[in-house]
Scaffold this motif. Structure first.
Motif, PDB file in Angstrom:
ATOM      1  N   GLN A 199       0.834  -1.329   0.086  1.00  0.00           N
ATOM      2  CA  GLN A 199      -0.110  -0.087  -0.063  1.00  0.00           C
ATOM      3  C   GLN A 199       0.752   1.297  -0.009  1.00  0.00           C
ATOM      4  O   GLN A 199       0.572   2.332  -0.740  1.00  0.00           O
ATOM      5  N   GLN A 200       2.023   1.260   0.720  1.00  0.00           N
ATOM      6  CA  GLN A 200       3.018   2.488   0.764  1.00  0.00           C
ATOM      7  C   GLN A 200       3.674   2.737  -0.650  1.00  0.00           C
ATOM      8  O   GLN A 200       3.685   3.734  -1.106  1.00  0.00           O
ATOM      9  N   GLU A 257       2.147   1.658  -3.689  1.00  0.00           N
ATOM     10  CA  GLU A 257       0.995   2.087  -4.337  1.00  0.00           C
ATOM     11  C   GLU A 257       0.780   3.547  -4.181  1.00  0.00           C
ATOM     12  O   GLU A 257       0.433   4.279  -5.178  1.00  0.00           O
ATOM     13  N   THR A 258       0.768   3.900  -3.086  1.00  0.00           N
ATOM     14  CA  THR A 258       0.245   5.391  -2.403  1.00  0.00           C
ATOM     15  C   THR A 258       1.707   6.426  -3.026  1.00  0.00           C
ATOM     16  O   THR A 258       1.377   7.322  -3.799  1.00  0.00           O
ATOM     17  N   HIS A 274      -3.218   2.681  -9.066  1.00  0.00           N
ATOM     18  CA  HIS A 274      -4.808   2.900  -8.682  1.00  0.00           C
ATOM     19  C   HIS A 274      -5.036   1.115  -8.759  1.00  0.00           C
ATOM     20  O   HIS A 274      -4.438   0.435  -9.534  1.00  0.00           O
TER      21      HIS A 274
END
Length: 722
Positions: free
Chosen positions: A103-104, A106-107, A112
């Protein structure tokens, strides 16, 4: 598509997938580090806040006002609190999950629809093969669509506004404290956390420091606060430091920061300390205490060198001399305490090792000593032998020095009697180990049985017999037998020589003279070594001199009687005796005056002159004695004339000084009178400058020479016209 094309396509796809997978692994590793830092920072912030609060208190000098013991408790408690809080916050941390890591990424990378979750999802094992193939193809397609992968940066700002406000206030307070403290800020912070350390704002203690040179230099102490240049002191000097106004003990450190372990520290009172240390090498000495440097002294230490010693010109005895000349030169920067000469045989025999030591005269502790002595070493068994000697010197500081060796010959007395020379030859061979003890006894016994002076004289025969018995006695040790035999054989040789002409009175008188001279020399040594100038010591010296005078008189009377018996007396023998007595009396009086006034060297020189005279008397004829007496009288008259000349010179100098002072008074009076006449504008008394010579001399109180009253006649010849 052929089989080869499919195979190439699959290989290219596999290589690309491997590169994308490695890039994804690197991104996940960086993201894991970012999440670790992001989770660790909030856990550390409370502990940093506690340390910041204590640092702020240190900048405003709050802990420094506490006693050292209470400050130690405060620092220990506060640090324990910080450690407990840090441990509690760190124990609550957990490792980031793979989902949080993806998630880190992807952010941070702007991905997306969670594409990384597709890469981590797996199908059940029961799924059909073609479905598995389609799923892997989908994952590869998703992986291929990924762009640059980023891990991002950790978010370190406090999460809530209240936390951000508290952190900002603390940072602002710390900045203000550093601004207020200025350059002393690091010192204040260190003093807050280190008990027993003062910050730079505390006033320095009062320091008194001085260097005391060793006692042998006789130099005054050097106060370090009054020296414009670095002091230079001798080795062994002691540095003393008094520190007042310091609660804990100071230390002395070297230039390299090491503590001088040989320093002695003494506590004078609650806030006063005394430190002493011996200076052995050049360098900086730093006085420190409570984390600060109070003073830094560069000191130059001069090493204590050995005395410089060397022989003077022409040591040893000349041809026919029975005294040995020992010239010497020695010097040391701080003074000499003792001088001596050590002699060794140049070619030693089989006898025991022996060193002949001759002390050299030294008055006080001079820095330079130069001279020569002529001791009588003819009694030593080494007389007439070649020796190697060195001059030894000891300084007042305890340093020893020696000269280069010199080889020369010792003086020896002249003996005319063949039997005396034979006795001395046996004595030397035995003393030097060239002949054994038993062989010497046999040779001496044979010499006593030979017709001659020993055989004819009962006393000398008994002396020789006792020497032989001592050498033959096995219960007497070799060293004791050698010493006793050597001394007794010397006395026997002298007795044989004195009785060479068969005169017992002259021989006994010679023995008395030698004994009296030895007694006078012993008294002079005692007075010099002990510094004893008491009335009792002077009376004892006078008594021994009188004994010597009587012995010399008996010797001269015995010589005169022998000359009359041999019909070799000279007409003026009585006058010669009176002149000789007078010469010896004056020499003894001078010796006594020198000893009384502390001139030990001159007194010993006078004694040597008497010894030389009596030695010449031993084998002298009456004519020789008359010449010697006349020479001694002439020397006495020369000394008297020299003393009278010195007195006359002193009197003339006093007269000249008196005349100069009278002349200065007259000139001053004349100047005052001229000034008075000029002020009056009239005629007065006649000025001294215009007085006649005779009148000026009378007013000065000086004798008027003949013709001084004559006045020059004026020139009456008129000038002729041109």
């Amino acid at each position: 598509m052929t089989g080869s094309d499919l195979k190439n396509s699959l290989a290219a796809s596999t290589a690309q997938d491997g590169s994308l997978a490695a890039r994804l692994a690197t991104a996940r590793k960086n993201a894991r580090f970012v999440l670790h830092a992001q989770n660790l920072w909030p856990a550390v912030q409370p502990t940093l806040g506690l340390l910041g609060l204590y640092t702020l208190a240190g900048l405003f000098r709050l802990p420094q006002h506490l006693p050292d013991g209470l400050r130690l408790v405060t620092v220990a408690g506060w640090l324990s609190l910080c450690g407990w809080r840090l441990h509690r916050d760190l124990s609550r941390l957990s490792a980031p999950t793979p989902q949080a890591i993806d998630q880190q990424i992807e952010t941070a990378s702007g991905l997306h629809n969670h594409p990384l979750a597709t890469l981590t999802d797996t199908l059940p094992t029961t799924t059909e093969a073609h479905t598995q193939t389609l799923w892997h193809a989908h994952q590869n397609r998703v992986l291929a669509t990924l762009g640059p992968l980023k891990a991002g940066w950790p978010r370190l700002l406090p999460h809530t506004p209240k936390q951000r406000l508290a952190a900002g206030a603390l940072l602002f307070a710390l900045a203000a404290g550093c601004l207020v403290a200025g350059p002393a800020a690091p010192g204040r912070i260190a003093a807050a956390f280190i008990p027993g350390r003062d910050d730079p704002d505390v006033p320095l203690p009062h320091i008194e420091a001085w260097i005391t040179p060793p006692t042998y230099t006789a130099n005054a102490p050097v106060f370090l606060g009054n020296t414009a240049q670095p002091p230079t002191v001798p080795q062994g000097a002691r540095l003393t430091v008094i520190v007042t106004g310091l609660s804990s003990h100071p230390v002395l450190r070297s230039a390299k920061g090491m503590v001088l372990t040989d320093a002695t520290r003494q506590k004078l009172d609650a806030k006063s300390w005394k430190i002493t240390v011996t200076l052995s090498h050049t360098g900086n000495v730093r006085l420190a205490g409570r984390g600060r440097t109070f003073a830094n002294w560069p000191i130059t230490v001069l090493p204590d060198a050995q005395p410089n010693v060397q022989w003077g010109p022409k040591p040893g005895a000349g041809k026919g001399d029975w005294r040995t000349r020992l010239p010497f030169e020695a010097s040391h920067a701080y003074g000499l305490s003792s001088l001596s000469v050590e002699l060794h045989l140049t070619h030693p025999g089989r006898g025991p090792a022996r060193t002949l030591s001759v002390p050299l005269p030294l008055t006080g502790h001079p820095k330079t000593a130069k001279g020569a002595i002529t001791p009588d070493l003819s009694e030593d068994p080494w007389a007439g032998e070649s020796v190697t000697g060195q001059v030894l010197a000891t300084s007042v500081s305890g340093q020893n020095g020696k000269s280069t060796p010199a080889t020369f010959q010792l003086g020896a007395r002249t003996f005319h009697s063949p039997v005396a020379r034979a006795v001395l030859d046996l004595r030397k061979r035995y003393a030097l180990g060239r002949e054994r003890r038993h062989a010497t006894a046999i040779d001496l016994a044979a010499l006593g049985e030979t017709p001659g002076p020993i055989y004819d004289h009962t006393g000398m025969f008994l002396n020789l017999t006792s020497i032989v018995a001592m050498l033959d006695n096995p219960r007497i040790q070799d060293s004791e037998a050698r010493t006793g035999a050597v001394n007794m054989l010397w006395d026997l040789a002298l007795d044989i020589e004195d009785r060479r002409k068969g005169d017992d009175a002259s021989a006994l008188a010679s023995l008395d003279v030698r004994a009296a001279q030895a007694a006078v020399a012993q008294q002079l040594r005692h007075m010099r070594e002990d510094g004893n100038q008491s009335p009792q010591a002077k009376e004892e010296l006078e008594a021994r001199l009188n004994t010597l005078k009587d012995a010399i008189a008996r010797k001269m009377q015995a010589l005169a009687a022998q000359a009359m018996r041999d019909h070799t007396a000279i007409p003026d023998l009585q006058g010669f005796s009176r002149a000789g007595d007078k010469a010896f009396s004056k020499l003894m009086q001078q010796l006594q005056r020198d000893a009384t006034n502390g001139h030990d060297g001159d007194a010993l020189e006078r004694l040597q002159q008497m010894e030389d005279a009596t030695e010449r008397m031993r084998n002298a004829t009456p004519q020789d004695m008359a010449a010697m007496a006349q020479q001694m009288v002439a020397q006495a008259k020369a000394r008297e004339q020299t003393a009278a000349l010195r007195d006359l010179t002193a009197q003339q100098a006093k007269l000249l000084d008196h005349a100069q002072s009278r002349l200065d008074e007259v000139l001053k009076a004349q100047s005052n009178q001229n000034s008075a006449l000029e002020n009056d504008g009239g005629d007065g008394e006649q000025a001294y400058g215009s007085l006649p010579t005779s009148e000026l001399l009378r007013r000065l109180g000086l004798p008027v020479p003949p013709g001084a009253d004559a006045t020059p006649q004026p020139n009456t010849h008129a000038a002729e016209p041109a």
